[in-house]
Scaffold this active site. Structure first.
Site, mmCIF file in Angstrom:
data_model
loop_
_atom_site.group_PDB
_atom_site.id
_atom_site.type_symbol
_atom_site.label_atom_id
_atom_site.label_comp_id
_atom_site.label_asym_id
_atom_site.label_seq_id
_atom_site.Cartn_x
_atom_site.Cartn_y
_atom_site.Cartn_z
ATOM 1 N N ASP A 129 -13.697 -3.473 11.069
ATOM 2 C CA ASP A 129 -13.064 -2.778 9.943
ATOM 3 C C ASP A 129 -13.835 -3.087 8.663
ATOM 4 O O ASP A 129 -13.857 -4.248 8.212
ATOM 5 C CB ASP A 129 -11.628 -3.311 9.835
ATOM 6 C CG ASP A 129 -10.711 -2.380 9.100
ATOM 7 O OD1 ASP A 129 -11.114 -1.240 8.817
ATOM 8 O OD2 ASP A 129 -9.573 -2.802 8.826
ATOM 9 N N GLU A 139 -2.085 6.099 10.180
ATOM 10 C CA GLU A 139 -1.155 4.980 9.944
ATOM 11 C C GLU A 139 0.072 5.452 9.175
ATOM 12 O O GLU A 139 -0.043 6.157 8.159
ATOM 13 C CB GLU A 139 -1.869 3.871 9.152
ATOM 14 C CG GLU A 139 -0.947 2.697 8.843
ATOM 15 C CD GLU A 139 -1.674 1.461 8.312
ATOM 16 O OE1 GLU A 139 -2.920 1.450 8.258
ATOM 17 O OE2 GLU A 139 -0.965 0.498 7.965
ATOM 18 N N GLU A 168 -11.629 3.563 5.643
ATOM 19 C CA GLU A 168 -10.425 4.253 5.188
ATOM 20 C C GLU A 168 -10.773 5.428 4.279
ATOM 21 O O GLU A 168 -11.707 5.332 3.483
ATOM 22 C CB GLU A 168 -9.521 3.272 4.423
ATOM 23 C CG GLU A 168 -9.041 2.124 5.280
ATOM 24 C CD GLU A 168 -8.055 1.211 4.540
ATOM 25 O OE1 GLU A 168 -7.651 1.528 3.398
ATOM 26 O OE2 GLU A 168 -7.704 0.175 5.135
ATOM 27 N N LYS A 184 -14.809 1.028 11.326
ATOM 28 C CA LYS A 184 -13.744 1.887 10.801
ATOM 29 C C LYS A 184 -13.775 1.814 9.282
ATOM 30 O O LYS A 184 -14.032 0.744 8.718
ATOM 31 C CB LYS A 184 -12.383 1.415 11.316
ATOM 32 C CG LYS A 184 -11.200 2.124 10.667
ATOM 33 C CD LYS A 184 -9.895 1.786 11.328
ATOM 34 C CE LYS A 184 -9.197 0.568 10.769
ATOM 35 N NZ LYS A 184 -8.909 0.643 9.323
ATOM 36 N N ASP A 230 -9.318 -5.658 8.683
ATOM 37 C CA ASP A 230 -9.327 -6.426 7.431
ATOM 38 C C ASP A 230 -7.935 -7.002 7.179
ATOM 39 O O ASP A 230 -7.731 -7.809 6.269
ATOM 40 C CB ASP A 230 -9.835 -5.585 6.247
ATOM 41 C CG ASP A 230 -8.972 -4.376 5.951
ATOM 42 O OD1 ASP A 230 -7.994 -4.132 6.692
ATOM 43 O OD2 ASP A 230 -9.277 -3.656 4.979
ATOM 44 N N SER A 231 -6.976 -6.638 8.040
ATOM 45 C CA SER A 231 -5.656 -7.284 8.020
ATOM 46 C C SER A 231 -5.782 -8.778 8.283
ATOM 47 O O SER A 231 -4.836 -9.532 8.030
ATOM 48 C CB SER A 231 -4.720 -6.639 9.042
ATOM 49 O OG SER A 231 -5.342 -6.572 10.316
HETATM 50 O O1 KIV Z 1 -6.836 -3.981 9.211
HETATM 51 C C1 KIV Z 1 -6.084 -3.470 10.048
HETATM 52 O O2 KIV Z 1 -5.522 -4.133 10.933
HETATM 53 C C2 KIV Z 1 -5.876 -2.028 9.959
HETATM 54 C C3 KIV Z 1 -4.660 -1.488 10.605
HETATM 55 C C4 KIV Z 1 -3.447 -1.830 9.841
HETATM 56 C C5 KIV Z 1 -4.762 -0.048 10.807
HETATM 57 O O3 KIV Z 1 -6.630 -1.357 9.334
#
Ligand code: KIV
Length: 299
Positions: free
Chosen positions: A93, A191, A124, A122, A54-55
């Protein structure tokens, strides 16, 4: 010469491959990707896992944090990466609020990522999201947990801060890690932790533990592709990143050269123009020539 073990890097990576790497003490290579070309290049380079993070909100869409990205936007990035990655294991994510509110949301949104081609998702959080992780794993979905600095909870964490800096904090991370493992997570991502803290957590679980800014004593390393390629536009410069390219400079210089060439008429050159039969060219030129007789007027 490379000292890395000689592994046949052609077969599709699966959760079994990743557990095998951990069992043999071999490091997994994990990178973010948001588009088709990056996925193809990473695959060619033998990267084991791709995170469609989600980055993307920050690296690709120019937002100031990750929480603004939607499922609809994530699915565009996820589909592109899945089309490009034939060997790498692709993790989608789950964005903010796509899984927190209910088990049903979690299963349906994770299911959408799997239907788009992801190998896993993934999410969190620790013990507090364990019921969601259980719901997704019960639906047959491979889930990676994410602990430590969790950017979707930045408000609660007080910003981008290193986590796990005391024994008490590390013990809490272990409780969270075990809750995720018990809920069926196949792997964990840590992280922004001191290396000793990440190593402590890793030793207390049986599943692979990957790190981003968590030191060397984990089962593999994740980096954000824009960070190592030098094309992240923003203020954040994590200390754990090593730059392998300066794409910001390469791309800006290429665009500047192109602009100069257009303005000075060096581009396009004859080699960039489509050929045409000479007699046709002559006829077109003649037809373009200014008229020799005056244009009749109606007056
Ligand atoms: O979204 C992402 O790239 C992440 C990483 C920073 C772990 O969740």
């Amino acid at each position: 010469m490379s000292t890395a073990p000689a592994i046949a890097r052609t077969r599709k990576v699966t959760t079994a491959t990743l557990h095998g790497l951990r069992a043999r003490g071999e490091r997994a290579v994990f990178l973010t990707a948001y588009d088709y070309p990056t996925a193809v290049f990473a695959d060619r380079a033998g990267v084991d896992m791709l995170l469609v993070g989600d980055s993307a909100a920050m690296t690709v869409l120019g937002h100031r944090s990750t929480v603004t990205i939607t499922m609809t936007e994530m699915l565009v990035f996820v589909s592109a990466v899945c089309r490009g990655a034939s060997r790498a294991f692709v993790v989608g994510d789950l964005p903010f609020l796509s899984y927190q509110a209910s088990d049903r949301d979690a299963v349906l949104n994770a299911g959408a990522f799997i239907a788009a081609g992801c190998d896993a998702v993934k999410c969190e959080g620790g013990a507090r999201v364990a019921p969601r992780v259980r719901a997704m794993t019960d639906a047959g979905i491979a889930v990676m947990g994410h602990l430590g600095l969790t950017p979707q909870s930045l408000g609660q964490l007080g910003g981008y801060r290193v986590q796990g800096k005391t024994l008490a904090a590390v013990e809490r991370l272990v409780v969270d890690a075990l809750a995720l493992q018990d809920a069926g997570a196949f792997a964990l991502l840590l992280e922004a932790l001191p290396a000793a803290a990440a190593s402590y957590v890793r030793q207390r679980v049986d599943i692979p533990v990957y790190g981003i800014g968590a030191g060397p004593d984990v089962d593999g390393q994740l980096v954000i592709s824009h960070d190592i390629l030098g094309n992240f536009v923003g203020e954040i410069r994590p200390r754990f990143v090593r730059r392998y390219a300066e794409l910001d400079t390469v791309v800006t210089n290429a665009f500047r050269e192109y602009a100069d060439d257009v303005r000075s008429r060096r581009f396009p050159g004859p080699e960039h123009c489509y050929p045409i039969d000479a007699s046709e060219a002559n006829q077109i030129a003649a037809a373009c020539a200014p008229a020799t007789s005056p244009i009749p007027t109606s007056a």
